[in-house]
Design a protein around this motif. Structure first.
Motif, PDB file in Angstrom:
ATOM      1  N   GLY A  57      -4.185   0.745  -1.261  1.00 25.96           N
ATOM      2  CA  GLY A  57      -4.818  -0.505  -0.828  1.00 25.96           C
ATOM      3  C   GLY A  57      -4.111  -1.780  -1.236  1.00 25.96           C
ATOM      4  O   GLY A  57      -4.666  -2.867  -1.071  1.00 25.96           O
ATOM      5  N   CYS A  77      -5.720   0.337   7.328  1.00 31.96           N
ATOM      6  CA  CYS A  77      -5.569   0.752   5.920  1.00 31.96           C
ATOM      7  C   CYS A  77      -6.725   1.686   5.531  1.00 31.96           C
ATOM      8  O   CYS A  77      -7.891   1.319   5.643  1.00 31.96           O
ATOM      9  N   GLY A  78      -6.371   2.871   5.093  1.00 31.72           N
ATOM     10  CA  GLY A  78      -7.383   3.865   4.702  1.00 31.72           C
ATOM     11  C   GLY A  78      -8.223   3.403   3.527  1.00 31.72           C
ATOM     12  O   GLY A  78      -9.417   3.719   3.444  1.00 31.72           O
ATOM     13  N   CYS A 129       0.850  -1.192   0.000  1.00 29.74           N
ATOM     14  CA  CYS A 129       0.000   0.000   0.000  1.00 29.74           C
ATOM     15  C   CYS A 129       0.889   1.248   0.000  1.00 29.74           C
ATOM     16  O   CYS A 129       2.005   1.232   0.499  1.00 29.74           O
ATOM     17  N   ASP A 184       0.480   3.754   1.739  1.00 28.67           N
ATOM     18  CA  ASP A 184       0.460   4.318   3.098  1.00 28.67           C
ATOM     19  C   ASP A 184       1.877   4.625   3.597  1.00 28.67           C
ATOM     20  O   ASP A 184       2.758   3.770   3.552  1.00 28.67           O
ATOM     21  N   HIS A 237      -2.116  -4.243   5.196  1.00 27.59           N
ATOM     22  CA  HIS A 237      -1.709  -3.738   6.520  1.00 27.59           C
ATOM     23  C   HIS A 237      -2.901  -3.300   7.347  1.00 27.59           C
ATOM     24  O   HIS A 237      -3.988  -3.042   6.808  1.00 27.59           O
TER      25      HIS A 237
HETATM   26 ZN    ZN Z   1      -3.319   0.988   3.060  1.00 31.39          ZN
END
Ligand code: ZN
Length: 214
Positions: free
Chosen positions: A69, A108-109, A44, A46, A105
């Motif tokens: 994602g 995760c947004g 991801c 992130d 993870h």
């Molecule tokens: Zn994520």
């Protein structure tokens, strides 16, 4: 004076003076011989995920593709621009990488966004489309985690999504062939940001288990 990104300028300075100096021979060798990475890491975007740090790897070890994602869109041979697909192709067909890790993870947004109403606008159309790649995981997670907390539902969706992305990887002809011939091996991981732990997907028990107890 422009102070934007000052910490990165300082960080780069210290990288040159310390890490680069210490690893100079390794970098020279990588230039001379080219890269020969041990794995393709699909993670991801992130900022809290640091693939090299959590795997203890160094320059040249991981071929990395990151997106929102850690999704893998199914193989689609059309004339569009496919960044993740292109990275997969290059890793498998040019670099001959034999291990592919899909690493999801915690917190995760992208996975959390699957459960939010997002109003389409010209500023998010690509994101809304991209999040469709998590829809299947959400659907199954909702029917499995009916009486569980929101946090459990999210952790479960994150993990389940990793398994679906592994399935999508198999839609790529070169990956499928490699997996069937046992020259390519797929790994589903889930990294917990708060605990610093990686779990792997065991496709025999259909469970995620601690990577350090493998
Ligand atoms: Zn994520």
């Amino acid at each position: 004076m422009d102070t934007r990104l000052k910490e990165f300028e300082k960080g780069h300075d210290s990288f040159k003076k310390v890490h680069f100096k210490e690893s100079q021979e390794r970098f020279k060798k990588l230039v001379k011989e080219g890269q020969n990475p041990k794995a393709l890491f699909i993670g991801c975007s992130d900022s809290r995920i640091m693939p090299a740090m959590i795997t203890g790897s160094d320059a040249g070890d991981l071929f990395i593709v990151r997106n929102i994602g850690n999704f893998v869109a199914p193989f689609k041979p059309d004339a569009d621009f496919h960044a993740t697909a292109s990275a997969i192709e290059y890793a498998v067909s040019v670099l001959n990488i034999s291990d592919i890790i899909v690493c999801g993870h915690s917190h995760c947004g992208a996975i959390a966004a699957l459960y939010k109403e997002i109003k389409p606008s010209p500023e998010n159309i690509h994101t809304i489309k991209w999040l469709e790649l998590g829809a299947e995981a959400k659907k199954i997670a909702l029917s499995t985690c009916e009486n569980e907390s929101k946090e459990s539902l999210l952790r479960y969706t994150e993990k389940l999504s990793v398994v679906f992305q592994l399935e999508n990887l198999l839609t790529y002809p070169a990956v499928k062939k490699g997996v069937e011939n046992r020259t390519i091996f797929l790994h589903g991981w889930h990294y917990h940001i708060g605990h610093g732990e990686i779990e792997y997907y065991d496709d025999e028990s259909f469970e995620f288990k601690a990577l350090n107890e493998k």
